[in-house]
Write a protein that holds these residues in place. Structure first.
Motif, short mmCIF file in Angstrom:
data_model
loop_
_atom_site.label_atom_id
_atom_site.label_comp_id
_atom_site.label_asym_id
_atom_site.label_seq_id
_atom_site.Cartn_x
_atom_site.Cartn_y
_atom_site.Cartn_z
N LEU A 192 20.70 15.78 -3.44
CA LEU A 192 21.59 15.93 -4.59
C LEU A 192 22.99 16.41 -4.18
O LEU A 192 23.65 17.15 -4.91
CB LEU A 192 20.99 16.91 -5.61
N THR A 193 23.44 15.97 -3.02
CA THR A 193 24.77 16.36 -2.53
C THR A 193 25.78 15.24 -2.72
O THR A 193 26.74 15.38 -3.48
CB THR A 193 24.68 16.77 -1.04
N THR A 194 25.57 14.13 -2.01
CA THR A 194 26.41 12.94 -2.19
C THR A 194 25.49 11.73 -2.23
O THR A 194 24.33 11.80 -1.76
CB THR A 194 27.42 12.75 -1.04
N ALA A 197 7.17 22.83 -19.42
CA ALA A 197 8.59 22.50 -19.27
C ALA A 197 9.36 23.67 -18.64
O ALA A 197 10.29 23.45 -17.86
CB ALA A 197 9.19 22.14 -20.63
N ARG A 198 8.98 24.89 -18.97
CA ARG A 198 9.64 26.05 -18.38
C ARG A 198 9.38 26.15 -16.87
O ARG A 198 10.24 26.59 -16.11
CB ARG A 198 9.19 27.33 -19.08
N VAL A 199 8.18 25.74 -16.45
CA VAL A 199 7.90 25.70 -15.02
C VAL A 199 8.80 24.68 -14.33
O VAL A 199 9.37 24.94 -13.26
CB VAL A 199 6.41 25.36 -14.77
N LEU A 200 8.97 23.52 -14.95
CA LEU A 200 9.84 22.49 -14.40
C LEU A 200 11.29 22.97 -14.36
O LEU A 200 12.03 22.69 -13.39
CB LEU A 200 9.74 21.21 -15.23
N TYR A 201 11.69 23.69 -15.39
CA TYR A 201 13.05 24.23 -15.41
C TYR A 201 13.27 25.19 -14.25
O TYR A 201 14.34 25.22 -13.63
CB TYR A 201 13.29 24.95 -16.75
N ALA A 202 12.24 25.97 -13.93
CA ALA A 202 12.36 26.97 -12.87
C ALA A 202 12.59 26.35 -11.49
O ALA A 202 13.17 26.99 -10.62
CB ALA A 202 11.10 27.84 -12.84
N VAL A 203 12.14 25.10 -11.28
CA VAL A 203 12.31 24.46 -9.98
C VAL A 203 13.47 23.45 -9.99
O VAL A 203 13.64 22.68 -9.04
CB VAL A 203 11.02 23.76 -9.50
N GLN A 204 14.26 23.47 -11.04
CA GLN A 204 15.41 22.56 -11.15
C GLN A 204 16.35 22.76 -9.97
O GLN A 204 16.77 23.88 -9.67
CB GLN A 204 16.15 22.85 -12.45
N GLU A 205 16.69 21.68 -9.30
CA GLU A 205 17.65 21.73 -8.19
C GLU A 205 19.05 21.44 -8.71
O GLU A 205 19.25 20.43 -9.40
CB GLU A 205 17.28 20.69 -7.12
N PRO A 206 20.04 22.29 -8.42
CA PRO A 206 21.40 21.96 -8.85
C PRO A 206 21.95 20.77 -8.07
O PRO A 206 21.56 20.52 -6.93
CB PRO A 206 22.18 23.24 -8.53
N PHE A 207 22.83 20.01 -8.70
CA PHE A 207 23.45 18.87 -8.03
C PHE A 207 24.92 19.17 -7.77
O PHE A 207 25.53 20.00 -8.43
CB PHE A 207 23.31 17.60 -8.88
N HIS A 208 25.48 18.51 -6.77
CA HIS A 208 26.89 18.67 -6.43
C HIS A 208 27.73 17.65 -7.21
O HIS A 208 27.31 16.51 -7.39
CB HIS A 208 27.10 18.48 -4.93
N LYS A 209 28.90 18.08 -7.62
CA LYS A 209 29.79 17.17 -8.37
C LYS A 209 30.05 15.88 -7.61
O LYS A 209 30.16 14.81 -8.20
CB LYS A 209 31.12 17.88 -8.66
N ALA A 210 30.15 15.98 -6.28
CA ALA A 210 30.46 14.81 -5.46
C ALA A 210 29.40 13.72 -5.61
O ALA A 210 29.68 12.53 -5.43
CB ALA A 210 30.58 15.21 -3.99
N LEU A 211 28.18 14.10 -5.97
CA LEU A 211 27.11 13.12 -6.12
C LEU A 211 27.45 12.10 -7.20
O LEU A 211 27.13 10.91 -7.07
CB LEU A 211 25.80 13.84 -6.49
N ARG A 225 0.82 -1.21 0.00
CA ARG A 225 0.00 0.00 0.00
C ARG A 225 0.85 1.26 0.00
O ARG A 225 0.34 2.36 -0.18
CB ARG A 225 -0.92 0.04 1.22
N ASN A 226 2.14 1.11 0.22
CA ASN A 226 3.03 2.26 0.33
C ASN A 226 3.92 2.39 -0.89
O ASN A 226 4.49 1.40 -1.35
CB ASN A 226 3.92 2.14 1.58
N ILE A 227 4.06 3.62 -1.37
CA ILE A 227 4.93 3.90 -2.51
C ILE A 227 5.86 5.05 -2.11
O ILE A 227 5.40 6.09 -1.64
CB ILE A 227 4.14 4.34 -3.76
N VAL A 228 7.15 4.85 -2.29
CA VAL A 228 8.13 5.91 -2.05
C VAL A 228 8.80 6.25 -3.37
O VAL A 228 9.35 5.37 -4.04
CB VAL A 228 9.18 5.48 -0.99
N LEU A 229 8.73 7.51 -3.75
CA LEU A 229 9.24 7.99 -5.03
C LEU A 229 10.47 8.86 -4.82
O LEU A 229 10.49 9.71 -3.92
CB LEU A 229 8.16 8.83 -5.73
N VAL A 230 11.48 8.67 -5.65
CA VAL A 230 12.71 9.46 -5.52
C VAL A 230 13.04 10.11 -6.86
O VAL A 230 13.02 9.44 -7.91
CB VAL A 230 13.90 8.59 -5.07
N HIS A 231 13.32 11.40 -6.85
CA HIS A 231 13.64 12.12 -8.08
C HIS A 231 15.14 12.12 -8.36
O HIS A 231 15.96 11.86 -7.47
CB HIS A 231 13.11 13.57 -8.01
N GLY A 232 15.48 12.43 -9.59
CA GLY A 232 16.88 12.45 -10.00
C GLY A 232 17.42 13.86 -10.16
O GLY A 232 16.96 14.81 -9.52
#
Length: 259
Positions: A72-74, A174-188, A36-43
Motif C-alpha cells: 500500500l505504498t506505490t 467488523a471491529r476486528v477487521l478495523y483493528a487490522v486496517q493497514e494505512p495507505f500512502h497518498k502516492a499509491l 491449481r494456483n490462486i493468488v489473492l491481493v487485498h485492497g
C-alpha cells in the motif's frame, strides 16, 4: 464500386475496430485454462487476512492459495509484491483482486503464469486510464468522506469502516477487521496502469450491489467493458467476507474447476 483514399482509410479503421472488439470478446468468453494456483491481493483499508474465509474454501477444494501482503505504498511497489508471488507459482494461476488491488490485477495479470483474472468489487482501469476521472462520472460513494490522513498515510474512520466498508458484517467481526486496517500512502493513488491484462485474459467480476465504497454502477460498467463473466452479490464492499461461498465459486470457475 470504387472507393477514394479517404473512404478506403475509413473502411480500414472500421474493420480494425471490429476485429479488436471480436478479439476482446473471444478473450473474455474463452474457457479458462485449468489452474491449481490462486493468488489473492487485498485492497485499501485491509490486509491479507481479509481473504481468510475464501482461502479456507479454496483450500478445501484442493487448490494452492497465496495471499499477497500488499504494501500500500506505490502502485509499482504493489505490483512488484504480486509479481514476486506469481513467480513462485508452478503452473497456471488465477489472479484475484479486491477493491483497489484491481489495479494490480490489471497490471500484473499479463504475467505468463496468469491464466485468468477475477475482480471482486474492484477497480479495472484500461492502460494509462485515469481511474479517478472515470469514477467522477458516477455518484461519489459514501466511504470517500470517511477517509482521514495522518501526514501521507490515509485510513478509514471507525464509523465509516463499520457503516460504509463492512456494512453487512456483524459489528463485532467488523471491529476486528478495523483493528487490522493497514494505512495507505497518498502516492499509491497517483499510479496508473501501463497495461490492461483483461484485454487478453479470461476475466470474471463480482459486483457488490450494496457497495458504499465503489459505486455499483461503476463496477457494472467496468465488468461490461472488459466482457467479464459477471455475478451480482447483494453485499457490502466486503463480499469476500460476507458472501465467501459466492466469491469462492466464481474463483473456482475462473480456475476451470466448475461451470
Amino acid at each position: 464500386m470504387t472507393m477514394n483514399r479517404r473512404e478506403f482509410s475509413a473502411a480500414l479503421i472500421v474493420g480494425a475496430a471490429a476485429s479488436f472488439v471480436s478479439t476482446r470478446g473471444l478473450a473474455a468468453i474463452a474457457a479458462p485454462e485449468k489452474a491449481r494456483n490462486i493468488v489473492l491481493v487485498h485492497g485499501l483499508f485491509a490486509d491479507g487476512s481479509c481473504w481468510s474465509e475464501v482461502i479456507a474454501r479454496l483450500q478445501a477444494a484442493g487448490l494452492n492459495v497465496t495471499a499477497v501482503q500488499n504494501p500500500l505504498t506505490t502502485l509499482p511497489d504493489a505490483v512488484a509484491s504480486a509479481l514476486t508471488v506469481l513467480e513462485r507459482q508452478e503452473g497456471p494461476t488465477v489472479l484475484v483482486g479486491h477493491s483497489f488491488s484491481g489495479m494490480i490485477v490489471t497490471e500484473a495479470g499479463v504475467h505468463p503464469k496468469v491464466s485468468a483474472l477475477v475482480y471482486v468489487a474492484a477497480r479495472a482501469p484500461d492502460a494509462g486510464e485515469d481511474y479517478t476521472a472515470m469514477a467522477r462520472k458516477y455518484a461519489t460513494p459514501p466511504a470517500s468522506a470517511g477517509i482521514v490522513f495522518d501526514g501521507d498515510q490515509g485510513r478509514l474512520t471507525e464509523e465509516a469502516f463499520l457503516r460504509d466498508f463492512a456494512g453487512d458484517i456483524p459489528e463485532a467481526k467488523a471491529r476486528v477487521l478495523y483493528a487490522v486496517q493497514e494505512p495507505f500512502h497518498k502516492a499509491l493513488l497517483t499510479g496508473k496502469t501501463t497495461q490492461a491484462a483483461w484485454r487478453s485474459k479470461p476475466s470474471f467480476y463480482a459486483v457488490s450491489t450494496e457497495d458504499r465504497t465503489i459505486n455499483p454502477d461503476l463496477e457494472r460498467f467496468m465488468a461490461r467493458r472488459m466482457g467479464a463473466k459477471t455475478i451480482e452479490v447483494k453485499a457490502s464492499h466486503l463480499s469476500l467476507i460476507s458472501h465467501p461461498d459466492e466469491i469462492s465459486q466464481l474463483i473456482l470457475e475462473a480456475a476451470g474447476q466448475r461451470g
